[in-house]
Write a protein that holds these residues in place. Structure first.
Motif, PDB file in Angstrom:
ATOM      1  N   ARG A   1       0.835  -1.200   0.000  1.00 14.19           N
ATOM      2  CA  ARG A   1       0.000   0.000   0.000  1.00 14.19           C
ATOM      3  C   ARG A   1       0.874   1.256   0.000  1.00 14.19           C
ATOM      4  NH1 ARG A   1      -2.807  -1.353   4.394  1.00 14.19           N
ATOM      5  NH2 ARG A   1      -3.826  -3.098   3.436  1.00 14.19           N
ATOM      6  N   GLN A   2       1.936   1.246   0.815  1.00  9.24           N
ATOM      7  CA  GLN A   2       2.843   2.395   0.851  1.00  9.24           C
ATOM      8  C   GLN A   2       3.514   2.596  -0.502  1.00  9.24           C
ATOM      9  OE1 GLN A   2       5.538   1.603   4.066  1.00  9.24           O
ATOM     10  NE2 GLN A   2       4.084   2.234   5.644  1.00  9.24           N
ATOM     11  N   HIS A   3       3.947   1.488  -1.134  1.00  9.56           N
ATOM     12  CA  HIS A   3       4.599   1.602  -2.442  1.00  9.56           C
ATOM     13  C   HIS A   3       3.625   2.125  -3.495  1.00  9.56           C
ATOM     14  CE1 HIS A   3       8.538   0.052  -1.563  1.00  9.56           C
ATOM     15  NE2 HIS A   3       8.031  -1.010  -0.973  1.00  9.56           N
ATOM     16  N   ILE A   4       2.382   1.691  -3.420  1.00  9.81           N
ATOM     17  CA  ILE A   4       1.384   2.177  -4.384  1.00  9.81           C
ATOM     18  C   ILE A   4       1.157   3.675  -4.190  1.00  9.81           C
ATOM     19  CG2 ILE A   4      -1.079   2.062  -4.958  1.00  9.81           C
ATOM     20  CD1 ILE A   4      -0.865  -0.987  -4.460  1.00  9.81           C
ATOM     21  N   ASN A   5       1.066   4.114  -2.922  1.00  6.17           N
ATOM     22  CA  ASN A   5       0.889   5.545  -2.656  1.00  6.17           C
ATOM     23  C   ASN A   5       2.083   6.346  -3.151  1.00  6.17           C
ATOM     24  OD1 ASN A   5      -1.572   5.084  -1.479  1.00  6.17           O
ATOM     25  ND2 ASN A   5      -0.777   5.027   0.604  1.00  6.17           N
ATOM     26  N   GLU A   6       3.294   5.844  -2.880  1.00  9.71           N
ATOM     27  CA  GLU A   6       4.495   6.536  -3.349  1.00  9.71           C
ATOM     28  C   GLU A   6       4.534   6.568  -4.874  1.00  9.71           C
ATOM     29  OE1 GLU A   6       7.943   4.780  -1.586  1.00  9.71           O
ATOM     30  OE2 GLU A   6       7.290   5.259   0.452  1.00  9.71           O
ATOM     31  N   GLU A   7       4.118   5.485  -5.505  1.00  7.76           N
ATOM     32  CA  GLU A   7       4.114   5.431  -6.971  1.00  7.76           C
ATOM     33  C   GLU A   7       3.136   6.439  -7.550  1.00  7.76           C
ATOM     34  OE1 GLU A   7       5.179   4.509 -10.723  1.00  7.76           O
ATOM     35  OE2 GLU A   7       6.149   3.819  -8.890  1.00  7.76           O
ATOM     36  N   SER A   8       1.983   6.595  -6.904  1.00  8.94           N
ATOM     37  CA  SER A   8       1.027   7.581  -7.412  1.00  8.94           C
ATOM     38  C   SER A   8       1.582   8.995  -7.239  1.00  8.94           C
ATOM     39  CB  SER A   8      -0.315   7.438  -6.704  1.00  8.94           C
ATOM     40  OG  SER A   8      -0.196   7.759  -5.329  1.00  8.94           O
ATOM     41  N   LYS A   9       2.277   9.251  -6.128  1.00 12.57           N
ATOM     42  CA  LYS A   9       2.917  10.561  -5.947  1.00 12.57           C
ATOM     43  C   LYS A   9       3.992  10.768  -7.006  1.00 12.57           C
ATOM     44  CE  LYS A   9       2.310  10.776  -0.944  1.00 12.57           C
ATOM     45  NZ  LYS A   9       3.015  10.702   0.343  1.00 12.57           N
ATOM     46  N   ASN A  10       4.796   9.720  -7.223  1.00 11.12           N
ATOM     47  CA  ASN A  10       5.867   9.830  -8.216  1.00 11.12           C
ATOM     48  C   ASN A  10       5.313  10.027  -9.618  1.00 11.12           C
ATOM     49  OD1 ASN A  10       7.836   9.553  -6.274  1.00 11.12           O
ATOM     50  ND2 ASN A  10       8.158   7.386  -6.639  1.00 11.12           N
ATOM     51  N   SER A  11       4.210   9.357  -9.932  1.00 13.47           N
ATOM     52  CA  SER A  11       3.641   9.530 -11.274  1.00 13.47           C
ATOM     53  C   SER A  11       3.105  10.952 -11.434  1.00 13.47           C
ATOM     54  CB  SER A  11       2.550   8.501 -11.539  1.00 13.47           C
ATOM     55  OG  SER A  11       1.435   8.733 -10.708  1.00 13.47           O
ATOM     56  N   GLY A  12       2.522  11.522 -10.372  1.00 10.39           N
ATOM     57  CA  GLY A  12       2.069  12.918 -10.434  1.00 10.39           C
ATOM     58  C   GLY A  12       3.238  13.862 -10.631  1.00 10.39           C
ATOM     59  N   GLN A  13       4.338  13.610  -9.929  1.00 11.10           N
ATOM     60  CA  GLN A  13       5.530  14.438 -10.092  1.00 11.10           C
ATOM     61  C   GLN A  13       6.106  14.278 -11.491  1.00 11.10           C
ATOM     62  OE1 GLN A  13       8.034  13.121  -6.898  1.00 11.10           O
ATOM     63  NE2 GLN A  13       7.092  14.487  -5.395  1.00 11.10           N
ATOM     64  N   LEU A  14       6.061  13.066 -12.015  1.00 12.38           N
ATOM     65  CA  LEU A  14       6.574  12.825 -13.363  1.00 12.38           C
ATOM     66  C   LEU A  14       5.738  13.558 -14.407  1.00 12.38           C
ATOM     67  CD1 LEU A  14       8.646  11.294 -15.048  1.00 12.38           C
ATOM     68  CD2 LEU A  14       7.044   9.402 -15.140  1.00 12.38           C
ATOM     69  N   ILE A  15       4.430  13.559 -14.235  1.00 10.83           N
ATOM     70  CA  ILE A  15       3.551  14.280 -15.158  1.00 10.83           C
ATOM     71  C   ILE A  15       3.841  15.773 -15.090  1.00 10.83           C
ATOM     72  CG2 ILE A  15       1.139  14.937 -15.554  1.00 10.83           C
ATOM     73  CD1 ILE A  15       0.400  12.049 -14.752  1.00 10.83           C
ATOM     74  N   GLU A  16       4.029  16.303 -13.875  1.00  9.89           N
ATOM     75  CA  GLU A  16       4.350  17.731 -13.722  1.00  9.89           C
ATOM     76  C   GLU A  16       5.700  18.052 -14.366  1.00  9.89           C
ATOM     77  OE1 GLU A  16       4.057  21.619 -13.025  1.00  9.89           O
ATOM     78  OE2 GLU A  16       2.468  20.132 -12.784  1.00  9.89           O
ATOM     79  N   LEU A  17       6.678  17.164 -14.189  1.00  8.48           N
ATOM     80  CA  LEU A  17       7.984  17.371 -14.809  1.00  8.48           C
ATOM     81  C   LEU A  17       7.867  17.350 -16.328  1.00  8.48           C
ATOM     82  CD1 LEU A  17      11.040  17.667 -14.371  1.00  8.48           C
ATOM     83  CD2 LEU A  17      11.165  15.163 -14.390  1.00  8.48           C
ATOM     84  N   GLU A  18       7.045  16.457 -16.865  1.00  5.78           N
ATOM     85  CA  GLU A  18       6.842  16.397 -18.312  1.00  5.78           C
ATOM     86  C   GLU A  18       6.199  17.680 -18.826  1.00  5.78           C
ATOM     87  OE1 GLU A  18       4.964  13.333 -21.611  1.00  5.78           O
ATOM     88  OE2 GLU A  18       4.431  13.126 -19.500  1.00  5.78           O
ATOM     89  N   ARG A  19       5.240  18.212 -18.074  1.00  2.33           N
ATOM     90  CA  ARG A  19       4.607  19.477 -18.467  1.00  2.33           C
ATOM     91  C   ARG A  19       5.628  20.611 -18.475  1.00  2.33           C
ATOM     92  NH1 ARG A  19      -0.736  18.784 -14.817  1.00  2.33           N
ATOM     93  NH2 ARG A  19      -1.813  17.337 -16.190  1.00  2.33           N
ATOM     94  N   GLN A  20       6.469  20.657 -17.439  1.00  3.87           N
ATOM     95  CA  GLN A  20       7.497  21.698 -17.390  1.00  3.87           C
ATOM     96  C   GLN A  20       8.451  21.567 -18.573  1.00  3.87           C
ATOM     97  OE1 GLN A  20       9.396  21.370 -13.591  1.00  3.87           O
ATOM     98  NE2 GLN A  20       7.650  22.224 -12.465  1.00  3.87           N
ATOM     99  N   LEU A  21       8.813  20.333 -18.910  1.00  7.82           N
ATOM    100  CA  LEU A  21       9.709  20.113 -20.042  1.00  7.82           C
ATOM    101  C   LEU A  21       9.059  20.570 -21.345  1.00  7.82           C
ATOM    102  CD1 LEU A  21      12.377  18.941 -21.103  1.00  7.82           C
ATOM    103  CD2 LEU A  21      11.188  16.755 -21.340  1.00  7.82           C
ATOM    104  N   LEU A  22       7.773  20.275 -21.511  1.00  7.73           N
ATOM    105  CA  LEU A  22       7.085  20.704 -22.728  1.00  7.73           C
ATOM    106  C   LEU A  22       6.998  22.235 -22.803  1.00  7.73           C
ATOM    107  CD1 LEU A  22       4.229  18.060 -22.949  1.00  7.73           C
ATOM    108  CD2 LEU A  22       6.247  18.258 -24.406  1.00  7.73           C
ATOM    109  N   ARG A  23       6.742  22.884 -21.640  1.00  9.71           N
ATOM    110  CA  ARG A  23       6.737  24.357 -21.633  1.00  9.71           C
ATOM    111  C   ARG A  23       8.117  24.900 -21.987  1.00  9.71           C
ATOM    112  NH1 ARG A  23       4.865  24.771 -16.120  1.00  9.71           N
ATOM    113  NH2 ARG A  23       3.179  23.290 -16.225  1.00  9.71           N
ATOM    114  N   TRP A  24       9.148  24.271 -21.437  1.00  8.50           N
ATOM    115  CA  TRP A  24      10.512  24.718 -21.729  1.00  8.50           C
ATOM    116  C   TRP A  24      10.832  24.524 -23.208  1.00  8.50           C
ATOM    117  CZ3 TRP A  24      14.970  21.839 -23.099  1.00  8.50           C
ATOM    118  CH2 TRP A  24      16.149  22.564 -23.057  1.00  8.50           C
TER     119      TRP A  24
END
Length: 125
Positions: free
Chosen positions: A59-82
């Motif tokens: 359960r902890q790993h799944i929660n961390e993975e969902s946080k990481n996937s959200g951070q990854l999506i945000e990083l991808e958006r920043q990269l596309l803006r850049w």
């Protein structure tokens, strides 16, 4: 000293001996059975506790993975803006050299025209 036993006494003694052996074996086997039950029960409880720990860890790993996937999506958006801003903010070396060469060629052409007009002006004067 001699002991004399009748046949029925011998059978009774043998039956008593076998009954005592049977009772002892039964007592021993019941204790073994109780020990095995206790051991299996403790193993079953340990397995349940282990399962609970594994489920909590997953359960902890799944929660961390969902946080990481959200951070990854945000990083991808920043990269596309850049990447979208990059052509506006950055000029490639080859582009700069080409533009500079064009400007210098136009300045050379203008200087040549000025020289030509000055030499024509001197010849007419």
């Amino acid at each position: 000293m001699s002991v004399t036993l009748t046949f029925w006494q011998l059978i009774t003694l043998l039956l008593a001996f076998f009954a005592a052996v049977f009772a002892g074996a039964r007592l021993l086997l019941s204790q073994i059975d109780r020990r095995l039950d206790d051991r299996f029960l403790s193993l079953q409880e340990a397995a349940k506790a282990g399962d609970a720990i594994i489920h909590e860890t997953l359960r902890q790993h799944i929660n961390e993975e969902s946080k990481n996937s959200g951070q990854l999506i945000e990083l991808e958006r920043q990269l596309l803006r850049w990447e979208a801003r990059l052509p506006i903010d950055y000029v490639r070396r080859e582009d700069f050299i080409r533009n500079q060469t064009t400007i210098e060629a136009k300045l050379d052409g203008l200087a040549l025209k000025l020289d030509n007009s000055q030499t024509k002006g001197v010849e007419h004067a």
